[in-house]
Design a protein around this motif. Structure first.
Motif, PDB file in Angstrom:
ATOM      1  N   SER A   1     -31.049 -15.933   7.925  1.00 13.42           N
ATOM      2  CA  SER A   1     -31.953 -15.396   8.957  1.00 13.42           C
ATOM      3  C   SER A   1     -33.389 -15.822   8.685  1.00 13.42           C
ATOM      4  CB  SER A   1     -31.848 -13.874   9.008  1.00 13.42           C
ATOM      5  OG  SER A   1     -32.242 -13.306   7.767  1.00 13.42           O
ATOM      6  N   ASN A   2     -33.742 -15.903   7.423  1.00 15.24           N
ATOM      7  CA  ASN A   2     -35.099 -16.351   7.089  1.00 15.24           C
ATOM      8  C   ASN A   2     -35.307 -17.802   7.522  1.00 15.24           C
ATOM      9  OD1 ASN A   2     -35.864 -13.923   5.971  1.00 15.24           O
ATOM     10  ND2 ASN A   2     -35.167 -14.457   3.901  1.00 15.24           N
ATOM     11  N   THR A   3     -34.282 -18.604   7.379  1.00 16.43           N
ATOM     12  CA  THR A   3     -34.373 -20.015   7.784  1.00 16.43           C
ATOM     13  C   THR A   3     -34.557 -20.147   9.295  1.00 16.43           C
ATOM     14  OG1 THR A   3     -32.978 -20.650   5.939  1.00 16.43           O
ATOM     15  CG2 THR A   3     -33.190 -22.232   7.727  1.00 16.43           C
ATOM     16  N   LEU A   4     -33.819 -19.364  10.071  1.00 21.66           N
ATOM     17  CA  LEU A   4     -33.939 -19.389  11.537  1.00 21.66           C
ATOM     18  C   LEU A   4     -35.332 -18.932  11.985  1.00 21.66           C
ATOM     19  CD1 LEU A   4     -30.438 -17.979  12.589  1.00 21.66           C
ATOM     20  CD2 LEU A   4     -31.264 -20.331  12.814  1.00 21.66           C
ATOM     21  N   LYS A   5     -35.807 -17.880  11.316  1.00 19.58           N
ATOM     22  CA  LYS A   5     -37.141 -17.355  11.668  1.00 19.58           C
ATOM     23  C   LYS A   5     -38.202 -18.397  11.395  1.00 19.58           C
ATOM     24  CE  LYS A   5     -40.121 -13.385  10.801  1.00 19.58           C
ATOM     25  NZ  LYS A   5     -40.274 -12.107  10.050  1.00 19.58           N
ATOM     26  N   SER A   6     -38.060 -19.093  10.284  1.00 16.24           N
ATOM     27  CA  SER A   6     -39.033 -20.116   9.940  1.00 16.24           C
ATOM     28  C   SER A   6     -38.997 -21.275  10.943  1.00 16.24           C
ATOM     29  CB  SER A   6     -38.750 -20.626   8.516  1.00 16.24           C
ATOM     30  OG  SER A   6     -39.621 -21.689   8.196  1.00 16.24           O
ATOM     31  N   GLN A   7     -37.819 -21.640  11.402  1.00 16.04           N
ATOM     32  CA  GLN A   7     -37.678 -22.719  12.381  1.00 16.04           C
ATOM     33  C   GLN A   7     -38.328 -22.341  13.725  1.00 16.04           C
ATOM     34  OE1 GLN A   7     -33.489 -23.530  12.569  1.00 16.04           O
ATOM     35  NE2 GLN A   7     -33.440 -24.655  10.631  1.00 16.04           N
ATOM     36  N   TYR A   8     -38.088 -21.068  14.130  1.00 13.34           N
ATOM     37  CA  TYR A   8     -38.698 -20.602  15.383  1.00 13.34           C
ATOM     38  C   TYR A   8     -40.225 -20.583  15.279  1.00 13.34           C
ATOM     39  CZ  TYR A   8     -34.336 -19.276  17.681  1.00 13.34           C
ATOM     40  OH  TYR A   8     -33.098 -19.310  18.285  1.00 13.34           O
ATOM     41  N   ALA A   9     -40.722 -20.156  14.142  1.00 12.53           N
ATOM     42  CA  ALA A   9     -42.158 -20.100  13.946  1.00 12.53           C
ATOM     43  C   ALA A   9     -42.778 -21.494  14.025  1.00 12.53           C
ATOM     44  CB  ALA A   9     -42.479 -19.442  12.599  1.00 12.53           C
ATOM     45  N   GLU A  10     -42.137 -22.453  13.429  1.00 13.59           N
ATOM     46  CA  GLU A  10     -42.631 -23.829  13.471  1.00 13.59           C
ATOM     47  C   GLU A  10     -42.615 -24.380  14.902  1.00 13.59           C
ATOM     48  OE1 GLU A  10     -40.244 -26.046  10.809  1.00 13.59           O
ATOM     49  OE2 GLU A  10     -41.103 -25.154   8.988  1.00 13.59           O
ATOM     50  N   LYS A  11     -41.515 -24.047  15.610  1.00 15.29           N
ATOM     51  CA  LYS A  11     -41.411 -24.521  17.010  1.00 15.29           C
ATOM     52  C   LYS A  11     -42.507 -23.912  17.873  1.00 15.29           C
ATOM     53  CE  LYS A  11     -38.091 -25.079  20.759  1.00 15.29           C
ATOM     54  NZ  LYS A  11     -39.061 -24.813  21.805  1.00 15.29           N
ATOM     55  N   VAL A  12     -42.774 -22.578  17.732  1.00 16.85           N
ATOM     56  CA  VAL A  12     -43.817 -21.905  18.514  1.00 16.85           C
ATOM     57  C   VAL A  12     -45.181 -22.488  18.188  1.00 16.85           C
ATOM     58  CG1 VAL A  12     -45.024 -19.728  18.863  1.00 16.85           C
ATOM     59  CG2 VAL A  12     -42.522 -19.769  18.837  1.00 16.85           C
ATOM     60  N   THR A  13     -45.431 -22.758  16.909  1.00 18.03           N
ATOM     61  CA  THR A  13     -46.711 -23.340  16.495  1.00 18.03           C
ATOM     62  C   THR A  13     -46.902 -24.716  17.124  1.00 18.03           C
ATOM     63  OG1 THR A  13     -46.631 -22.149  14.391  1.00 18.03           O
ATOM     64  CG2 THR A  13     -48.077 -24.056  14.501  1.00 18.03           C
ATOM     65  N   ALA A  14     -45.849 -25.505  17.139  1.00 20.12           N
ATOM     66  CA  ALA A  14     -45.923 -26.843  17.741  1.00 20.12           C
ATOM     67  C   ALA A  14     -46.183 -26.750  19.246  1.00 20.12           C
ATOM     68  CB  ALA A  14     -44.639 -27.612  17.445  1.00 20.12           C
ATOM     69  N   ASP A  15     -45.522 -25.787  19.926  1.00 24.03           N
ATOM     70  CA  ASP A  15     -45.738 -25.596  21.367  1.00 24.03           C
ATOM     71  C   ASP A  15     -47.171 -25.183  21.665  1.00 24.03           C
ATOM     72  OD1 ASP A  15     -43.129 -26.309  21.878  1.00 24.03           O
ATOM     73  OD2 ASP A  15     -42.407 -24.224  22.024  1.00 24.03           O
ATOM     74  N   LEU A  16     -47.708 -24.297  20.815  1.00 25.11           N
ATOM     75  CA  LEU A  16     -49.095 -23.861  20.998  1.00 25.11           C
ATOM     76  C   LEU A  16     -50.051 -25.034  20.848  1.00 25.11           C
ATOM     77  CD1 LEU A  16     -49.153 -20.408  19.146  1.00 25.11           C
ATOM     78  CD2 LEU A  16     -49.491 -20.808  21.594  1.00 25.11           C
ATOM     79  N   GLU A  17     -49.825 -25.890  19.893  1.00 18.64           N
ATOM     80  CA  GLU A  17     -50.684 -27.042  19.673  1.00 18.64           C
ATOM     81  C   GLU A  17     -50.626 -27.992  20.870  1.00 18.64           C
ATOM     82  OE1 GLU A  17     -49.378 -28.743  16.035  1.00 18.64           O
ATOM     83  OE2 GLU A  17     -50.401 -27.256  14.769  1.00 18.64           O
ATOM     84  N   ARG A  18     -49.412 -28.214  21.387  1.00 16.87           N
ATOM     85  CA  ARG A  18     -49.268 -29.081  22.559  1.00 16.87           C
ATOM     86  C   ARG A  18     -49.952 -28.466  23.778  1.00 16.87           C
ATOM     87  NH1 ARG A  18     -44.034 -29.924  20.468  1.00 16.87           N
ATOM     88  NH2 ARG A  18     -43.179 -28.329  21.874  1.00 16.87           N
ATOM     89  N   ASN A  19     -49.805 -27.125  23.946  1.00 15.06           N
ATOM     90  CA  ASN A  19     -50.424 -26.434  25.081  1.00 15.06           C
ATOM     91  C   ASN A  19     -51.943 -26.543  25.021  1.00 15.06           C
ATOM     92  OD1 ASN A  19     -51.700 -23.868  26.362  1.00 15.06           O
ATOM     93  ND2 ASN A  19     -49.648 -23.944  27.267  1.00 15.06           N
ATOM     94  N   THR A  20     -52.488 -26.319  23.810  1.00 15.20           N
ATOM     95  CA  THR A  20     -53.936 -26.399  23.644  1.00 15.20           C
ATOM     96  C   THR A  20     -54.445 -27.816  23.899  1.00 15.20           C
ATOM     97  OG1 THR A  20     -53.869 -24.631  21.982  1.00 15.20           O
ATOM     98  CG2 THR A  20     -55.832 -26.003  22.041  1.00 15.20           C
ATOM     99  N   ALA A  21     -53.729 -28.796  23.421  1.00 19.19           N
ATOM    100  CA  ALA A  21     -54.126 -30.188  23.616  1.00 19.19           C
ATOM    101  C   ALA A  21     -54.071 -30.569  25.099  1.00 19.19           C
ATOM    102  CB  ALA A  21     -53.221 -31.120  22.786  1.00 19.19           C
TER     103      ALA A  21
END
Length: 214
Positions: free
Chosen positions: A6-26
């Motif tokens: 579960s920790n691995t899945l949470k970490s993957q989701y967090a990375e994906k959300v961070t990447a989406d935020l960066e793309r949105n801001t850009a």
């Protein structure tokens, strides 16, 4: 207690959300940059449009000028006035002034024309018959009704004297014995009568109406 999976899945989701935020801001930054550039281009085009409209008005153009859609939008860019726009306003004011001046001249001319038929102040109008008899008595030459009318019109420009009115009035004077008529071919001539009893032949019923020669 969280499992390693579960920790691995949470970490993957967090990375994906961070990447989406960066793309949105850009993407927002890119669009804002494009909007700023387009607004600057649009502002330049609007100023050029006003300049061209003013030049068209100054040159006397009559064709319909298309109005851009959305020209009433509010933006942060302030559009300054152009010299051509001011020139267009001057042309409009000048045209309105010329129209007003022409109307004033026309009104003054109409008043002058209507006043030409009014009798001078303080002068009592004389009967047309008296004027005709006086003219023939002074002239002594045979005259037609048209010649008498023209002479009286020149001497009394405030009177409305026509050939027919003079002819009718002169024939009344002939009936009274104050004027003599002679016909040569188809032309009738009038002269002042030399008879002594001319003044006694007039009857009240034959007197010329006051409004006949008005």
């Amino acid at each position: 207690m969280p499992t390693p999976e579960s920790n691995t899945l949470k970490s993957q989701y967090a990375e994906k959300v961070t990447a989406d935020l960066e793309r949105n801001t850009a993407e927002q930054e890119r669009i804002r940059t494009e909007i700023a550039s387009l607004e600057e281009q649009l502002s330049g085009l609007e100023q050029d449009h006003e300049l061209l409209v003013g030049m068209r008005a100054a040159l006397g153009g009559t064709a319909t000028v298309p109005t851009p859609r959305g020209s009433g939008r509010k933006t942060g860019t302030r559009v300054r006035s152009t010299p051509a726009k001011a020139a267009g306003k001057k042309v409009t004011v000048k045209t309105a002034s010329a129209t007003k001046s022409a109307s004033a001249k026309k009104s003054a001319s109409a008043k002058k024309t209507s006043g030409a038929k009014s009798a001078p102040a303080g002068e009592k109008p004389r009967a047309l018959g008296d004027l005709i008899h006086e003219h023939l008595s002074v002239d002594l030459e045979p005259r037609t009704a048209g010649e008498i009318a023209r002479a009286l019109t020149t001497a009394h420009p405030h009177r409305n004297i026509s050939d027919n009115l003079v002819r009718t009035t002169t024939e009344r004077l002939v009936a009274r014995g104050q004027v003599e008529r002679a016909k040569q071919g188809s032309t009738v001539y009038y002269t002042a009568s030399t008879r002594d009893d001319s003044a006694t032949t007039a009857a009240p019923a034959d007197k010329e109406p006051a409004s006949a020669d008005a």
